[in-house]
Write an enzyme that holds these catalytic residues in place. Structure first.
Site, PDB file in Angstrom:
ATOM      1  CD  GLU A  74     -46.362  27.022  -0.998  1.00 31.23           C
ATOM      2  OE1 GLU A  74     -47.452  27.564  -1.249  1.00 31.23           O
ATOM      3  OE2 GLU A  74     -45.459  27.580  -0.357  1.00 31.23           O
TER       4      GLU A  74
ATOM      5  CE  LYS B 164     -53.143  29.513  -8.350  1.00 32.41           C
ATOM      6  NZ  LYS B 164     -54.588  29.472  -8.093  1.00 32.41           N
TER       7      LYS B 164
ATOM      8  CE1 TYR C  46     -51.747  31.742  -0.167  1.00 33.39           C
ATOM      9  CE2 TYR C  46     -53.033  29.724  -0.251  1.00 33.39           C
ATOM     10  CZ  TYR C  46     -52.916  31.081  -0.479  1.00 33.39           C
ATOM     11  OH  TYR C  46     -53.963  31.771  -1.024  1.00 33.39           O
TER      12      TYR C  46
ATOM     13  CB  CYS D 254     -87.584   2.060 -25.052  1.00 26.98           C
ATOM     14  SG  CYS D 254     -85.899   1.542 -25.414  1.00 26.98           S
TER      15      CYS D 254
ATOM     16  CB  CYS E 170     -87.322  -2.051 -27.695  1.00 23.20           C
ATOM     17  SG  CYS E 170     -87.852  -1.637 -26.026  1.00 23.20           S
TER      18      CYS E 170
HETATM   19  C1  9MJ Z   1     -52.623  28.516  -3.393  1.00 27.34           C
HETATM   20  N1  9MJ Z   1     -53.709  29.060  -3.921  1.00 27.34           N
HETATM   21  O1  9MJ Z   1     -52.587  27.341  -3.109  1.00 27.34           O
HETATM   22  C2  9MJ Z   1     -50.261  31.068  -2.927  1.00 27.34           C
HETATM   23  N2  9MJ Z   1     -51.491  29.358  -3.153  1.00 27.34           N
HETATM   24  O2  9MJ Z   1     -48.644  32.773  -2.440  1.00 27.34           O
HETATM   25  C3  9MJ Z   1     -50.275  28.958  -2.672  1.00 27.34           C
HETATM   26  N3  9MJ Z   1     -51.455  30.681  -3.308  1.00 27.34           N
HETATM   27  C4  9MJ Z   1     -49.818  32.441  -2.915  1.00 27.34           C
HETATM   28  N4  9MJ Z   1     -49.515  30.032  -2.538  1.00 27.34           N
HETATM   29  C5  9MJ Z   1     -48.523  34.108  -2.577  1.00 27.34           C
HETATM   30  N5  9MJ Z   1     -49.933  27.681  -2.388  1.00 27.34           N
HETATM   31  C6  9MJ Z   1     -49.667  34.584  -3.145  1.00 27.34           C
HETATM   32  C7  9MJ Z   1     -50.510  33.520  -3.376  1.00 27.34           C
END
Ligand code: 9MJ
Length: 674
Positions: A113, A115, A225, A408, A411
């Site tokens: 994924e 972050k 997530y 300037c 100049c």
């Molecule tokens: C973020 N910040 O995008 C987690 N996170 O999963 C993703 N954080 C996470 N997963 C478990 N994509 C603890 C934090």
């Protein structure tokens, strides 16, 4: 009470929930924003008439409520996890090896994924209704931000479907979109309010607002997530399936989540997301790898509060601290004075940065940045590095506020600031050698007259030695002069002469662009060329005629008219034509046929040659509609490099896609069919 009103209220709520889901979760809106607003207003009116029918999950309940005096503390039902970080491939390899050894397997399937760089929150749903929202806090206890969370349209007030657990904690990140952030800061600046340093700070500031009515106005997005507590029901047996389940209940998930095999799959994903990073509409600071199988996750367990089954692989930091050694002032083509920070070299965003822009006097004042300060430098993507802020607690004694010079630095002419501009300008015009140099560099640039082999250093020498004062002097240069300059051999001098000669054969659009008229970029130059067809008519056009051209407003028209009014500019143009610069005039058909009328296009990704704006304007001139989102009604999607989710969506809908090369051929065909 009217039964009809009651039924209508229920129907409106269902419809609005449905359209919210299409917009935020499926990224596939069915109705235009204006229609959505109409539904919402109708519901508001009916609820005003029957306040007893207002429910907690009604979409009208997102406007915010009375300000709080403080946030109360909330214990998460299950602690919120933190992730350990990896900065190098080796650390990811170690993580994968340890997990494989503990599980006794050869290869692990990972859910991967992006972050997200926002604020982690936990949402509690009971019987499918959003009951509360809390910040992460220390992972065990967070702040109750329910009122604020309820104003975020992407967060469903009620879950969809019928298979959700009766008690469910959903974890995810609240982020501010990059486009929303830019708009917010612009409006904050206009109002004289606080400007945010980056989308993450803006998201945090918006979510931690005691007045939820303010939160309601902020462009916040949410992506889920993970899940926390799950009671009276179940979710799924793998991270990937959990995300799909969350999506089916109406919770947004990132479109970039994937399943990969082994550590190589993880590292390939890291590379691919890094390439896409700039094109995403939210900031990310890395990617996350999670062992997909929940049984395997349980087997791996935790080290303190960080799971052994997940790791965040971070990108090189985009912000770093360093010392501001001094401030130089650069004078641009239009005389604009730009303060440039000279920095103690610092590694940021993958390169060593020694200079960064300070933008203008207002920004320096607002951020109170002084020579000697410890400053935060940001370098994001291909954007010019900038000084974001200074750390006041680290300020040495006896620093002084910085003021741009009043004359300037190149100049000596007076520097002025127009009332409605943030920029200060040198009034020296082409008397100022800095402006001369920049005007020439622009004139010969690739998209203008395209003189190959005449680099910046050479231009500077030519101006400093008085061989070139304005752009027309380039066409009088001879071998002897060029070969006499530093680092110029006869062969390279001949190459430059040839390139200058070649540039005489140009197009009207390039020529107009090359003149460097303020406010006239490449696209406007093309529009002007295609609208007037020849230079004489353009030069003679008054403001009324100019504003009749699509995309030319009063400011642009004023700038064009002023430019051609100036005798000096007319003389330079005459000389250029005398020296042989020429182009073919364009035949103007008053009743232009619009071959792409009724066709809808979406342009996505980076177009390396023509740029997105240019592509859009070319399409619009042919009568096409250019839309921001892909739907069934889209006829074509023009796909550049690093395309985002729009390309994937077009593919899934079976819409015809054109890469940059195919698009150019397509345009040519349509243009010649006119
Ligand atoms: C973020 N910040 O995008 C987690 N996170 O999963 C993703 N954080 C996470 N997963 C478990 N994509 C603890 C934090």
């Amino acid at each position: 009470m009217s039964v009809l009103d009651k039924d209508r209220i229920v129907k409106l709520r269902d419809d609005i929930h449905y359209h919210n889901h299409r917009y935020y979760v499926l990224d596939d809106p069915e109705i235009p924003d204006i229609e959505y607003d109409r539904l919402l207003r109708e519901l508001e009116a009916l609820e005003k008439k029957h306040p007893e029918l207002i429910t907690l999950d009604s979409p009208t309940q997102r406007v915010g409520s009375e300000p709080l005096s403080s946030f109360s503390q909330i214990n998460h039902l299950l602690p919120m996890l933190s992730l350990s970080n990896a900065f190098e491939d080796g650390e990811v390899n170690d993580f994968d090896r340890r997990a494989r050894e503990k599980l006794g397997v050869d290869k692990i399937i990972y859910a991967v994924e992006p972050k997200l760089d926002g604020l982690a929150i936990s949402l509690l749903y009971e019987n499918g209704v959003l009951i509360r929202g809390a910040t992460r806090g220390d992972g065990v206890t967070g702040e109750d931000v329910t009122q604020n969370v309820r104003t975020i349209e992407a967060i469903p007030l009620r879950l969809q479907g019928d298979d959700y657990p009766l008690k469910l904690e959903v974890r995810g990140e609240v982020v501010m979109t990059k486009s929303g952030f830019d708009k917010l800061n612009e409006s904050q600046r206009k109002k004289g309010d606080k400007v945010f340093a980056n989308p993450r700070n803006a998201a945090a500031g918006s979510l931690r607002q005691l007045d939820s009515k303010i939160t309601a106005t902020r462009p916040l997005m949410f992506y889920s997530y993970a899940v926390g507590l799950v009671e009276q029901g179940s979710v799924a047996h793998s991270q990937s399936d959990i995300l799909l389940k969350l999506k089916s209940w109406g919770l947004p998930i990132s479109s970039e989540v994937k399943q990969v095999t082994g550590v190589n799959g993880c590292l390939e994903y890291y590379e691919s997301i890094q390439k896409k990073r700039d094109a995403l509409n939210y900031d990310i600071d890395g990617v996350v790898y999670k062992v997909d199988n929940i049984e395997q996750q349980k087997e791996l367990g935790f080290v303190s509060r960080a799971p052994r089954w997940a790791i965040a692989h971070k990108f090189a930091a985009q912000e770093e601290m360093t010392t501001l050694l001094g401030i130089d002032v650069q004078v641009g083509r239009t005389g604009a004075l730009t303060p440039v920070a000279r920095l103690e070299p610092v590694f940021v965003g993958g390169v060593t940065v020694t200079n960064a822009t300070l933008h203008n006097q207002d920004e320096i004042d607002r951020k109170d940045i002084r020579v000697g300060d410890t400053v935060i430098v940001r370098r994001a993507g291909d954007v010019i590095p900038e000084v974001v802020s200074s750390i006041k607690s680290k300020r040495p004694a006896r620093t002084k506020k910085y003021k741009l010079p009043t004359s300037c630095p190149v100049c000596g002419s007076e520097v002025i600031r127009l009332d409605d501009e943030a920029i200060m300008r040198c009034t020296g015009g082409l008397f100022c050698s800095a402006q001369q140099k920049e005007a020439i560099k622009h004139f010969i640039s690739r998209k203008a007259m395209d003189v190959d082999g005449l680099g910046d250093k050479l231009v500077e020498q030519l101006v400093d030695t008085n061989n070139v004062k304005d752009v027309s002097d380039l066409y009088r240069l001879d071998m002897q002069t060029l070969a006499g300059l530093e680092r110029m051999a006869e062969k390279s001098a001949q190459n430059v002469i040839n390139a200058i000669e070649k540039s005489k054969d140009t197009t009207l659009a390039r020529f107009i662009f090359a003149l460097g008229i303020r406010q006239v970029g490449e696209t406007t130059a093309k529009t002007l060329a295609n609208s007037f067809g020849n230079l004489t008519d353009l030069m003679a056009a008054n403001e009324e005629k100019l504003t009749a051209i699509p995309d030319v407003g009063p400011v642009v028209a004023d700038s064009i008219a002023h430019f051609f009014h100036e005798t000096h500019n007319r003389t330079v143009i005459d000389k250029l034509i005398d020296y042989g610069v020429h182009w073919a005039d364009i035949k103007i058909d008053e009743d232009i046929h619009k071959p792409l009328e009724n066709q809808t296009f979406v342009v996505t990704g980076t177009l390396s040659d023509m740029g997105r704006d240019e592509a859009k304007s070319a399409l619009e001139q042919l009568g096409a509609k250019v839309s921001g989102s892909v739907s069934k009604k889209t006829n074509y999607v023009v796909v550049g490099e690093k395309p985002g989710s729009k390309a994937a969506k077009a593919e899934s809908l079976g819409i015809e896609m054109l890469d940059e090369k195919a698009f150019k051929i397509f345009l040519q065909k349509v243009q010649t069919s006119r």
